[in-house]
Scaffold this motif. Structure first.
Motif, PDB file in Angstrom:
ATOM      1  N   GLY A   1       0.803  -1.211   0.000  1.00 56.71           N
ATOM      2  CA  GLY A   1       0.000   0.000   0.000  1.00 56.71           C
ATOM      3  C   GLY A   1       0.837   1.262   0.000  1.00 56.71           C
ATOM      4  N   LEU A   2       0.245   2.326   0.531  1.00 54.40           N
ATOM      5  CA  LEU A   2       0.884   3.634   0.568  1.00 54.40           C
ATOM      6  C   LEU A   2       1.025   4.093   2.007  1.00 54.40           C
ATOM      7  CD1 LEU A   2      -1.198   5.365  -2.251  1.00 54.40           C
ATOM      8  CD2 LEU A   2       1.156   4.568  -2.432  1.00 54.40           C
ATOM      9  N   ALA A   3       2.215   4.532   2.371  1.00 60.34           N
ATOM     10  CA  ALA A   3       2.444   5.116   3.690  1.00 60.34           C
ATOM     11  C   ALA A   3       2.361   6.631   3.519  1.00 60.34           C
ATOM     12  CB  ALA A   3       3.804   4.706   4.226  1.00 60.34           C
ATOM     13  N   LEU A   4       1.430   7.248   4.230  1.00 57.67           N
ATOM     14  CA  LEU A   4       1.206   8.688   4.112  1.00 57.67           C
ATOM     15  C   LEU A   4       1.371   9.322   5.487  1.00 57.67           C
ATOM     16  CD1 LEU A   4       0.248  11.099   2.354  1.00 57.67           C
ATOM     17  CD2 LEU A   4      -2.078  10.508   3.032  1.00 57.67           C
ATOM     18  N   GLU A   5       2.374  10.194   5.603  1.00 55.94           N
ATOM     19  CA  GLU A   5       2.661  10.848   6.876  1.00 55.94           C
ATOM     20  C   GLU A   5       2.477  12.353   6.743  1.00 55.94           C
ATOM     21  OE1 GLU A   5       6.467  10.252   9.407  1.00 55.94           O
ATOM     22  OE2 GLU A   5       6.810  12.065   8.205  1.00 55.94           O
ATOM     23  N   LEU A   6       1.693  12.939   7.646  1.00 55.47           N
ATOM     24  CA  LEU A   6       1.641  14.393   7.760  1.00 55.47           C
ATOM     25  C   LEU A   6       2.869  14.764   8.572  1.00 55.47           C
ATOM     26  CD1 LEU A   6       0.327  17.131   7.335  1.00 55.47           C
ATOM     27  CD2 LEU A   6      -1.089  16.680   9.355  1.00 55.47           C
ATOM     28  N   ASN A   7       3.847  15.364   7.921  1.00 63.80           N
ATOM     29  CA  ASN A   7       5.149  15.569   8.529  1.00 63.80           C
ATOM     30  C   ASN A   7       5.287  16.923   9.208  1.00 63.80           C
ATOM     31  OD1 ASN A   7       8.174  16.614   8.027  1.00 63.80           O
ATOM     32  ND2 ASN A   7       8.169  14.399   8.466  1.00 63.80           N
ATOM     33  N   ARG A   8       4.654  17.941   8.608  1.00 69.38           N
ATOM     34  CA  ARG A   8       4.814  19.293   9.152  1.00 69.38           C
ATOM     35  C   ARG A   8       3.631  20.153   8.772  1.00 69.38           C
ATOM     36  NH1 ARG A   8       9.568  23.699   8.166  1.00 69.38           N
ATOM     37  NH2 ARG A   8       9.019  24.937   9.957  1.00 69.38           N
ATOM     38  N   VAL A   9       3.279  21.053   9.663  1.00 67.53           N
ATOM     39  CA  VAL A   9       2.224  22.035   9.420  1.00 67.53           C
ATOM     40  C   VAL A   9       2.801  23.398   9.793  1.00 67.53           C
ATOM     41  CG1 VAL A   9      -0.085  22.775  10.095  1.00 67.53           C
ATOM     42  CG2 VAL A   9       0.432  20.344   9.945  1.00 67.53           C
ATOM     43  N   ALA A  10       2.713  24.357   8.867  1.00 66.87           N
ATOM     44  CA  ALA A  10       3.267  25.685   9.111  1.00 66.87           C
ATOM     45  C   ALA A  10       2.476  26.725   8.329  1.00 66.87           C
ATOM     46  CB  ALA A  10       4.736  25.720   8.677  1.00 66.87           C
ATOM     47  N   PRO A  11       2.494  27.964   8.788  1.00 66.89           N
ATOM     48  CA  PRO A  11       1.836  29.011   8.004  1.00 66.89           C
ATOM     49  C   PRO A  11       2.460  29.108   6.616  1.00 66.89           C
ATOM     50  CG  PRO A  11       2.420  29.812  10.184  1.00 66.89           C
ATOM     51  CD  PRO A  11       3.076  28.470  10.028  1.00 66.89           C
ATOM     52  N   GLY A  12       1.592  29.218   5.610  1.00 65.01           N
ATOM     53  CA  GLY A  12       2.063  29.332   4.232  1.00 65.01           C
ATOM     54  C   GLY A  12       1.775  30.704   3.679  1.00 65.01           C
ATOM     55  N   SER A  13       2.068  30.909   2.418  1.00 67.05           N
ATOM     56  CA  SER A  13       1.855  32.216   1.803  1.00 67.05           C
ATOM     57  C   SER A  13       0.369  32.509   1.619  1.00 67.05           C
ATOM     58  CB  SER A  13       2.578  32.290   0.453  1.00 67.05           C
ATOM     59  OG  SER A  13       2.073  31.285  -0.419  1.00 67.05           O
ATOM     60  N   ALA A  14      -0.458  31.468   1.474  1.00 66.07           N
ATOM     61  CA  ALA A  14      -1.891  31.679   1.259  1.00 66.07           C
ATOM     62  C   ALA A  14      -2.733  31.235   2.450  1.00 66.07           C
ATOM     63  CB  ALA A  14      -2.337  30.919   0.009  1.00 66.07           C
ATOM     64  N   GLY A  15      -2.172  30.451   3.333  1.00 67.39           N
ATOM     65  CA  GLY A  15      -2.946  29.921   4.466  1.00 67.39           C
ATOM     66  C   GLY A  15      -2.096  28.973   5.283  1.00 67.39           C
ATOM     67  N   CYS A  16      -2.432  27.700   5.244  1.00 64.53           N
ATOM     68  CA  CYS A  16      -1.719  26.690   6.010  1.00 64.53           C
ATOM     69  C   CYS A  16      -0.972  25.755   5.059  1.00 64.53           C
ATOM     70  CB  CYS A  16      -2.700  25.897   6.873  1.00 64.53           C
ATOM     71  SG  CYS A  16      -1.914  24.719   7.964  1.00 64.53           S
ATOM     72  N   LEU A  17       0.311  25.590   5.282  1.00 61.43           N
ATOM     73  CA  LEU A  17       1.145  24.742   4.446  1.00 61.43           C
ATOM     74  C   LEU A  17       1.284  23.375   5.107  1.00 61.43           C
ATOM     75  CD1 LEU A  17       3.027  24.599   1.920  1.00 61.43           C
ATOM     76  CD2 LEU A  17       4.896  25.240   3.480  1.00 61.43           C
ATOM     77  N   LEU A  18       0.771  22.338   4.429  1.00 58.95           N
ATOM     78  CA  LEU A  18       0.863  20.965   4.908  1.00 58.95           C
ATOM     79  C   LEU A  18       1.961  20.251   4.133  1.00 58.95           C
ATOM     80  CD1 LEU A  18      -2.932  19.950   4.990  1.00 58.95           C
ATOM     81  CD2 LEU A  18      -1.561  20.982   6.816  1.00 58.95           C
ATOM     82  N   THR A  19       2.870  19.601   4.852  1.00 59.45           N
ATOM     83  CA  THR A  19       3.949  18.848   4.225  1.00 59.45           C
ATOM     84  C   THR A  19       3.727  17.370   4.512  1.00 59.45           C
ATOM     85  OG1 THR A  19       5.483  20.684   4.505  1.00 59.45           O
ATOM     86  CG2 THR A  19       6.446  18.524   4.083  1.00 59.45           C
ATOM     87  N   PHE A  20       3.677  16.572   3.443  1.00 62.18           N
ATOM     88  CA  PHE A  20       3.459  15.132   3.551  1.00 62.18           C
ATOM     89  C   PHE A  20       4.687  14.383   3.061  1.00 62.18           C
ATOM     90  CE2 PHE A  20      -0.813  16.810   3.247  1.00 62.18           C
ATOM     91  CZ  PHE A  20      -1.545  16.009   4.115  1.00 62.18           C
ATOM     92  N   VAL A  21       4.947  13.240   3.681  1.00 62.08           N
ATOM     93  CA  VAL A  21       5.925  12.282   3.187  1.00 62.08           C
ATOM     94  C   VAL A  21       5.104  11.059   2.794  1.00 62.08           C
ATOM     95  CG1 VAL A  21       7.924  10.842   3.761  1.00 62.08           C
ATOM     96  CG2 VAL A  21       7.720  13.149   4.730  1.00 62.08           C
TER      97      VAL A  21
END
Length: 153
Positions: free
Chosen positions: A37-57
């Motif tokens: 299958g697929l391993a999906l990790e929410l790695n980081r959440v930070a303010p972005g230029s338009a709103g909230c920047l979500l970083t996934f691995v």
């Protein structure tokens, strides 16, 4: 009854003391299907230029290339209300490869988020033969988060 429970507890402790390698090996063993299958990790959440920047691995352990993987996700705020419903396009995912993808979600306040629900696939294609895409779209998702935001399905 209390004596029987005490005897069982003592036996379990004795076994763990006598066979520590066995005890730790059984605790640390990954699930039998952890490599599928697929391993999906929410790695980081930070303010972005338009709103909230979500970083996934994300890692594709399906054994097949996925040309395009899109998932519908729902963001919930701390009050438990739906903040936003959106589709995240993770793009091409090569087999046995880990990639990082970022999504800047306009109008979303990071500190107000509590959880992210992966509703399911919103479309994907796989390899030269798109008949193989359906099983890849529904491949098991192994979700995790390194943030305070829970990731569920």
């Amino acid at each position: 009854m209390k004596l029987a429970v005490s005897i069982l507890a003592a036996a379990a402790l004795s076994a763990a003391a006598l066979f520590p390698a066995f005890a730790s090996a059984t605790e640390a063993a990954p699930p039998a299907n952890a490599d599928k299958g697929l391993a999906l990790e929410l790695n980081r959440v930070a303010p972005g230029s338009a709103g909230c920047l979500l970083t996934f691995v994300i890692r594709n352990d399906t054994g097949r290339a996925i040309d395009a993987a899109r998932y519908e996700v729902v963001l919930f705020n701390k009050a438990g209300l739906v903040e936003q419903l959106t589709t995240l396009d993770f793009g091409a995912l090569a087999p046995a490869k880990t990639v990082v993808r970022q999504f800047d979600l306009p109008g979303v306040s990071c500190p107000n988020l509590s959880r992210l629900l992966v509703n399911g696939p919103a479309g994907c294609t796989g390899g030269d033969d798109n008949r193989t895409a359906a099983p890849l779209c529904t491949a098991p998702l192994h979700l995790s988060s390194r943030t305070d935001i829970a990731v569920i399905q």
